[in-house]
Design a protein around this motif. Structure first.
Motif, PDB file in Angstrom:
ATOM      1  N   LEU A 107       0.826  -1.204   0.000  1.00  0.00           N
ATOM      2  CA  LEU A 107       0.000   0.000   0.000  1.00  0.00           C
ATOM      3  C   LEU A 107       0.862   1.257   0.000  1.00  0.00           C
ATOM      4  N   ALA A 108       1.960   1.224   0.747  1.00  0.00           N
ATOM      5  CA  ALA A 108       2.875   2.365   0.764  1.00  0.00           C
ATOM      6  C   ALA A 108       3.480   2.592  -0.615  1.00  0.00           C
ATOM      7  N   ALA A 109       3.802   1.511  -1.306  1.00  0.00           N
ATOM      8  CA  ALA A 109       4.376   1.630  -2.648  1.00  0.00           C
ATOM      9  C   ALA A 109       3.378   2.210  -3.633  1.00  0.00           C
ATOM     10  N   ALA A 110       2.081   1.992  -3.366  1.00  0.00           N
ATOM     11  CA  ALA A 110       1.055   2.484  -4.281  1.00  0.00           C
ATOM     12  C   ALA A 110       0.895   3.999  -4.237  1.00  0.00           C
ATOM     13  N   VAL A 111       1.369   4.644  -3.166  1.00  0.00           N
ATOM     14  CA  VAL A 111       1.208   6.102  -3.045  1.00  0.00           C
ATOM     15  C   VAL A 111       2.022   6.850  -4.099  1.00  0.00           C
ATOM     16  N   PRO A 112       3.343   6.657  -4.189  1.00  0.00           N
ATOM     17  CA  PRO A 112       4.083   7.347  -5.252  1.00  0.00           C
ATOM     18  C   PRO A 112       3.660   6.904  -6.651  1.00  0.00           C
ATOM     19  N   MET A 113       3.229   5.646  -6.778  1.00  0.00           N
ATOM     20  CA  MET A 113       2.751   5.196  -8.081  1.00  0.00           C
ATOM     21  C   MET A 113       1.465   5.925  -8.472  1.00  0.00           C
ATOM     22  N   SER A 114       0.621   6.218  -7.489  1.00  0.00           N
ATOM     23  CA  SER A 114      -0.614   6.948  -7.767  1.00  0.00           C
ATOM     24  C   SER A 114      -0.311   8.386  -8.187  1.00  0.00           C
ATOM     25  N   VAL A 115       0.701   8.980  -7.581  1.00  0.00           N
ATOM     26  CA  VAL A 115       1.082  10.351  -7.934  1.00  0.00           C
ATOM     27  C   VAL A 115       1.585  10.406  -9.370  1.00  0.00           C
ATOM     28  N   ILE A 116       2.453   9.481  -9.735  1.00  0.00           N
ATOM     29  CA  ILE A 116       2.958   9.479 -11.112  1.00  0.00           C
ATOM     30  C   ILE A 116       1.848   9.105 -12.086  1.00  0.00           C
ATOM     31  N   ALA A 117       0.889   8.283 -11.638  1.00  0.00           N
ATOM     32  CA  ALA A 117      -0.248   7.914 -12.492  1.00  0.00           C
ATOM     33  C   ALA A 117      -1.099   9.137 -12.802  1.00  0.00           C
ATOM     34  N   PHE A 118      -1.334   9.968 -11.783  1.00  0.00           N
ATOM     35  CA  PHE A 118      -2.095  11.197 -11.968  1.00  0.00           C
ATOM     36  C   PHE A 118      -1.444  12.090 -13.024  1.00  0.00           C
ATOM     37  N   ALA A 119      -0.129  12.292 -12.901  1.00  0.00           N
ATOM     38  CA  ALA A 119       0.569  13.183 -13.828  1.00  0.00           C
ATOM     39  C   ALA A 119       0.661  12.585 -15.228  1.00  0.00           C
ATOM     40  N   TYR A 120       0.939  11.303 -15.298  1.00  0.00           N
ATOM     41  CA  TYR A 120       1.143  10.644 -16.585  1.00  0.00           C
ATOM     42  C   TYR A 120      -0.145  10.616 -17.402  1.00  0.00           C
ATOM     43  N   TYR A 121      -1.230  10.183 -16.766  1.00  0.00           N
ATOM     44  CA  TYR A 121      -2.478  10.041 -17.517  1.00  0.00           C
ATOM     45  C   TYR A 121      -3.115  11.391 -17.822  1.00  0.00           C
ATOM     46  N   SER A 122      -2.950  12.368 -16.951  1.00  0.00           N
ATOM     47  CA  SER A 122      -3.536  13.688 -17.211  1.00  0.00           C
ATOM     48  C   SER A 122      -2.988  14.284 -18.502  1.00  0.00           C
ATOM     49  N   ARG A 123      -1.707  14.058 -18.758  1.00  0.00           N
ATOM     50  CA  ARG A 123      -1.123  14.580 -20.000  1.00  0.00           C
ATOM     51  C   ARG A 123      -1.669  13.838 -21.208  1.00  0.00           C
ATOM     52  N   LEU A 124      -1.864  12.548 -21.095  1.00  0.00           N
ATOM     53  CA  LEU A 124      -2.426  11.781 -22.204  1.00  0.00           C
ATOM     54  C   LEU A 124      -3.880  12.165 -22.456  1.00  0.00           C
ATOM     55  N   VAL A 125      -4.618  12.448 -21.382  1.00  0.00           N
ATOM     56  CA  VAL A 125      -5.996  12.897 -21.527  1.00  0.00           C
ATOM     57  C   VAL A 125      -6.038  14.227 -22.272  1.00  0.00           C
ATOM     58  N   GLU A 126      -5.192  15.152 -21.873  1.00  0.00           N
ATOM     59  CA  GLU A 126      -5.143  16.458 -22.543  1.00  0.00           C
ATOM     60  C   GLU A 126      -4.876  16.297 -24.038  1.00  0.00           C
ATOM     61  N   GLN A 127      -3.917  15.454 -24.374  1.00  0.00           N
ATOM     62  CA  GLN A 127      -3.581  15.251 -25.786  1.00  0.00           C
ATOM     63  C   GLN A 127      -4.740  14.634 -26.556  1.00  0.00           C
ATOM     64  N   SER A 128      -5.442  13.693 -25.942  1.00  0.00           N
ATOM     65  CA  SER A 128      -6.582  13.055 -26.609  1.00  0.00           C
ATOM     66  C   SER A 128      -7.714  14.057 -26.838  1.00  0.00           C
ATOM     67  N   LEU A 129      -7.991  14.894 -25.865  1.00  0.00           N
ATOM     68  CA  LEU A 129      -9.077  15.862 -25.995  1.00  0.00           C
ATOM     69  C   LEU A 129      -8.745  16.937 -27.029  1.00  0.00           C
ATOM     70  N   LEU A 130      -7.480  17.277 -27.140  1.00  0.00           N
ATOM     71  CA  LEU A 130      -7.072  18.286 -28.120  1.00  0.00           C
ATOM     72  C   LEU A 130      -7.270  17.797 -29.551  1.00  0.00           C
ATOM     73  N   GLU A 131      -7.380  16.489 -29.740  1.00  0.00           N
ATOM     74  CA  GLU A 131      -7.584  15.942 -31.079  1.00  0.00           C
ATOM     75  C   GLU A 131      -9.041  15.992 -31.524  1.00  0.00           C
ATOM     76  N   VAL A 132      -9.933  16.352 -30.600  1.00  0.00           N
ATOM     77  CA  VAL A 132     -11.351  16.457 -30.949  1.00  0.00           C
ATOM     78  C   VAL A 132     -11.547  17.678 -31.846  1.00  0.00           C
ATOM     79  N   PRO A 133     -12.200  17.540 -32.998  1.00  0.00           N
ATOM     80  CA  PRO A 133     -12.397  18.672 -33.913  1.00  0.00           C
ATOM     81  C   PRO A 133     -13.130  19.833 -33.246  1.00  0.00           C
ATOM     82  N   ARG A 134     -12.698  21.020 -33.558  1.00  0.00           N
ATOM     83  CA  ARG A 134     -13.326  22.214 -32.994  1.00  0.00           C
ATOM     84  C   ARG A 134     -14.801  22.313 -33.394  1.00  0.00           C
TER      85      ARG A 134
END
Length: 234
Positions: A107-134
């Motif tokens: 469980l302790a190991a999951a804490v830093p992994m969750s932090v990097i997961a938040f940052a990593y996926y948020s950037r991928l989400v932003e990139q995916s949404l930017l591909e939506v046609p205006r």
């Protein structure tokens, strides 16, 4: 030729009989990996998806344009992603101890992994949404949809294939990150390979754990590709 096949069969039989002696430890390691990766996926969806959406909405020219808020969230994501993961794990030990009461364990190991997961996926989400046609956003706005409705009923729908692929890529990265969590007693398949394979010079165990990781990653990628293809309406 028959003798060659018999020798191969005997070798494989002896190999799997040898590996089966570690069956209990292997299943425990797989379970620990699933726990760490599962918590990371939850963090990616619960925190990374909203953060990525916020990055998208507050960019210049978007629905909720806000340069200050965008700069704050963007800088936070960049700082977290810039940290070498091993150093991030060590730096977060005080926070980890505060959250789960200990700095050691799965469980302790999951804490830093969750932090990097938040940052990593948020950037991928932003990139995916930017591909939506205006045009999609303009059409939704002309129909009187609110910002929340535009995001949920139009933008997410258009970007769902990319979001699934992004989550698939993230999951594979989380599995990779989990292999080094033995440093804080997180366990997992990677830690099992180091302790029982590398440190004991039992390379048969290392090979077997590598095969497990390959099968796991390939299964996730295949499932992600299938889901993305089914959701892609283009």
């Amino acid at each position: 030729m028959m003798e060659w096949w018999n020798n191969l069969y005997q070798y494989l039989a002896d190999y799997f009989q040898y590996v089966s002696g570690y069956q209990e430890q292997i299943w425990k390691a797989i379970g620990e990996t699933f726990v760490m990766v599962g918590i990371s996926i939850a963090a990616a969806l619960l925190l990374g998806l909203p953060a990525g959406t916020l990055l998208y909405l507050t960019r210049r020219g978007q629905l909720l344009e806000n340069p200050l808020l965008f700069a704050i969230v963007n800088s936070l994501v960049n700082v977290i992603r810039s940290f070498p993961f091993l150093l991030l794990v060590v730096a977060m030990i005080p926070l980890t101890r505060l959250i789960v009461g200990t700095a050691i364990g799965t469980l302790a190991a999951a804490v830093p992994m969750s932090v990097i997961a938040f940052a990593y996926y948020s950037r991928l989400v932003e990139q995916s949404l930017l591909e939506v046609p205006r045009d999609v956003i303009e059409a939704a706005s002309s129909m009187g949809a609110s910002t929340l409705q535009i995001i949920v009923k139009f933008v997410y729908v258009e970007a769902r294939s990319g979001l699934v692929l992004g989550l698939t890529t993230s999951m594979i990265s989380f599995i990779s990150y989990s292999t080094v969590m033995g440093i804080v007693g997180g366990g997992g398949v990677g830690d099992f390979a180091i302790r029982y394979g590398y440190q004991r010079f039992e390379y048969e165990i290392m090979v077997f754990t590598i095969i497990i990781m390959i099968i796991l990653v390939q299964s996730i990628q295949f499932a992600g590709n299938v889901c993305s293809r089914l959701l892609d309406k283009k």
